[in-house]
Design an enzyme around this catalytic site. Structure first.
Site, short mmCIF file in Angstrom:
data_model
loop_
_atom_site.label_atom_id
_atom_site.label_comp_id
_atom_site.label_asym_id
_atom_site.label_seq_id
_atom_site.Cartn_x
_atom_site.Cartn_y
_atom_site.Cartn_z
N CYS A 232 42.62 30.11 35.22
CA CYS A 232 43.84 29.69 34.50
C CYS A 232 43.78 29.84 32.98
O CYS A 232 44.51 30.64 32.41
CB CYS A 232 44.15 28.24 34.88
SG CYS A 232 44.53 28.06 36.64
N1 LIG Z 1 42.63 27.62 40.92
C1 LIG Z 1 43.34 26.79 40.19
O1 LIG Z 1 42.83 25.81 39.68
C2 LIG Z 1 44.82 27.00 39.96
C3 LIG Z 1 45.56 25.94 39.45
C4 LIG Z 1 46.92 26.11 39.26
C5 LIG Z 1 47.50 27.33 39.52
N2 LIG Z 1 46.76 28.38 39.98
C6 LIG Z 1 47.44 29.63 40.26
O2 LIG Z 1 47.62 29.75 41.66
C7 LIG Z 1 47.53 31.12 42.07
C8 LIG Z 1 46.45 31.28 43.12
O3 LIG Z 1 45.21 30.93 42.54
P1 LIG Z 1 43.95 30.52 43.40
O4 LIG Z 1 43.00 29.89 42.46
O5 LIG Z 1 44.37 29.78 44.62
O6 LIG Z 1 43.41 31.96 43.84
P2 LIG Z 1 42.23 32.28 44.91
O7 LIG Z 1 41.64 33.56 44.47
O8 LIG Z 1 41.37 31.08 45.08
O9 LIG Z 1 43.01 32.48 46.27
C9 LIG Z 1 43.93 33.47 46.47
C10 LIG Z 1 43.88 33.90 47.92
O10 LIG Z 1 44.96 34.82 48.11
C11 LIG Z 1 44.51 35.83 48.98
N3 LIG Z 1 45.40 36.97 48.81
C12 LIG Z 1 45.46 37.86 47.81
N4 LIG Z 1 46.46 38.72 48.00
C13 LIG Z 1 47.06 38.36 49.17
C14 LIG Z 1 48.17 38.85 49.88
N5 LIG Z 1 48.87 39.86 49.45
N6 LIG Z 1 48.48 38.24 51.03
C15 LIG Z 1 47.78 37.18 51.48
N7 LIG Z 1 46.74 36.66 50.83
C16 LIG Z 1 46.39 37.25 49.67
C17 LIG Z 1 43.08 36.06 48.61
O11 LIG Z 1 42.36 36.66 49.67
C18 LIG Z 1 42.61 34.62 48.31
O12 LIG Z 1 42.05 34.02 49.45
C19 LIG Z 1 47.29 31.90 40.79
O13 LIG Z 1 48.51 32.34 40.27
C20 LIG Z 1 46.68 30.86 39.86
O14 LIG Z 1 46.90 31.16 38.50
C21 LIG Z 1 45.43 28.22 40.22
#
Ligand SMILES: NC(=O)c1ccc[n+]([C@@H]2O[C@H](COP(=O)([O-])OP(=O)(O)OC[C@H]3O[C@@H](n4cnc5c(N)ncnc54)[C@H](O)[C@@H]3O)[C@@H](O)[C@H]2O)c1
Length: 402
Positions: free
Chosen positions: A258
């Protein structure tokens, strides 16, 4: 019971799945077969989502993971929770959102509510997600669209999906109403804003606020050192003011998915609209340069030369008590140490393996540099791990540090 799909089963998607399964049948769709196989065995790969909870929902028939688009066809709500990284030019990279939109387009033949939880720039829902789904759908379908940016802080126990206030806004009043109904099942405090763009921008600004303040305190750490005063004592002193001050602490830089990324989404959209993003760009630079500053300090304390010295980096996760190494400042610290000729290993039993290397034992080095201090790592053992210990976290009493 209503059936919902959550696209992306990572930190955000799996966390929501675990909460939503109390009230809905949840299909966790992820493109990674390995992740899906593990999840279906009840094995969670995310801190804060216990495997026991996952197993409970699987056994109750309320959660299943899949890589098959056809498994989400009869869902009423689809939540997008996929990565939103930067591309090689450090510009917003929406290819995962694009793929998620195509999955939605190809698998629904009647209207659903599409909620985006992935962090992206203002306008993403209206000008990217909706048109991408419409363009790739075989028939014209009037889906409902809304945004509810995720605020989860992995590893945090005091704030979770239930008690963290959640912003939301639909493209239409109907989309807002269904979104409110959905989240109100597992979130106590919902705040509707006037447009999806406000919700998208608020999320980016929250993280930009942190990025800029972290950069400021990192610069202040350098100033304090030059002045020969303790940055920590000075910050504690400033923090006695009961209003108008918020304490941030210095570090080796910022990490995670983030803070190093989201502000650049805001800067990119600002610059596209001819607005300045000076603070954001500068803060990014200051935070990135912290690793080099730290290595300079370590070298200066060790005869100005790290050639051939064994250096143990303690803690490579981007923050304490989690295994997430995305954008970790430890990577830059290690790079700078190696470019100075140091022989670098790292210790982090929470991460255990990273970039083809394994966590080394805590000890036996000429120099130790603490980048992240997990609660499970004993302070005394860190101090005993090398004759010279430099702590970037402010948590190892008796070590050299910022
Ligand atoms: N991690 C955090 O603390 C956090 C907090 C707030 C917001 N976010 C936001 O949330 C979003 C997701 O982040 P995250 O940390 O969960 O990511 P992550 O990498 O932990 O998880 C994402 C998942 O999506 C899957 N993926 C990718 N492309 C895909 C598709 N086309 N279809 C299905 N699955 C798919 C991946 O295999 C992975 O398992 C981002 O935009 C991030 O900025 C993250």
């Amino acid at each position: 019971m209503s059936k919902i799909a959550i696209i992306g089963q990572g930190y955000v998607g799996l966390t929501i799945s675990a909460f939503a399964a109390e009230h809905f049948d949840v299909v966790g769709f992820d493109s990674n077969q390995k992740v899906v196989d593990q999840l279906n065995l009840g094995i969670s790969h995310i801190e804060g989502v216990e495997s026991t909870v996952l197993t409970k929902w699987i056994n109750a028939g309320r959660y299943t993971a899949t890589t098959l688009g056809s498994d989400i066809r009869d869902c009423e709500i689809v939540v997008i929770a996929v990565p939103t990284p930067l591309n090689t030019e450090r510009k917003p990279d929406l290819r995962f959102i694009d793929a998620a939109c195509k999955t939605i387009a190809q698998n629904f033949s009647s209207p659903v509510l599409v909620i985006n939880e992935s962090t992206s720039f203002p306008g993403t829902l209206r000008t990217f997600i909706k048109p991408t789904i419409e363009k790739n759908s075989a028939v014209q379908i009037e889906h409902l669209y809304s945004i509810s940016p995720e605020r989860v802080d992995p590893g945090r126990t005091d704030f979770n999906q239930k008690n963290t206030p959640r912003l939301y806004s639909g493209l239409t009043p109907e989309a807002s109403a269904v979104t409110k109904d959905f989240y109100s099942k597992f979130c106590d405090n919902l705040i509707e804003v006037s447009s999806p763009e406000v919700a998208e921008a608020a999320k980016l600004f929250e993280n930009t606020f942190r990025q800029v303040n972290i950069a400021l305190v990192n610069e202040f750490a350098q100033i304090s050192h030059a002045l020969g005063i303790s940055v920590y004592e000075t910050l504690d002193a400033a923090n006695t003011k009961p209003y108008g001050f918020m304490k941030f602490t210095p570090s080796a830089g910022v990490g995670g998915h983030c803070i190093p990324v989201d502000p650049t989404y805001l800067a990119a959209v600002a610059e596209e609209h001819g607005a300045p993003a000076t603070f954001i760009r500068l803060a990014n630079e200051v935070n990135l340069e912290m690793s080099e500053y730290i290595v300079r300090r370590v070298a200066a304390d060790n005869g100005g030369n790290l050639q051939g010295k064994s250096v143990l980096v303690v803690g490579v996760a981007y923050k304490p008590n989690i295994a997430d190494v995305r954008e970790t400042a430890a990577e830059l610290v290690i790079q700078h140490l190696r470019s100075q000729g140091a022989v670098v290993s790292w210790h982090d039993d929470v991460v255990s393996t990273w970039k083809g290397e394994s966590s080394a034992s805590l000890g036996g080095a000429d120099i130790a540099v603490v980048v992240t201090k997990h609660d499970s790592v004993d302070e005394k053992k860190i101090l005993a791990s090398a004759p010279y210990v430099f702590d970037t976290t402010g948590n190892v009493k008796g070590a050299k540090g910022l």
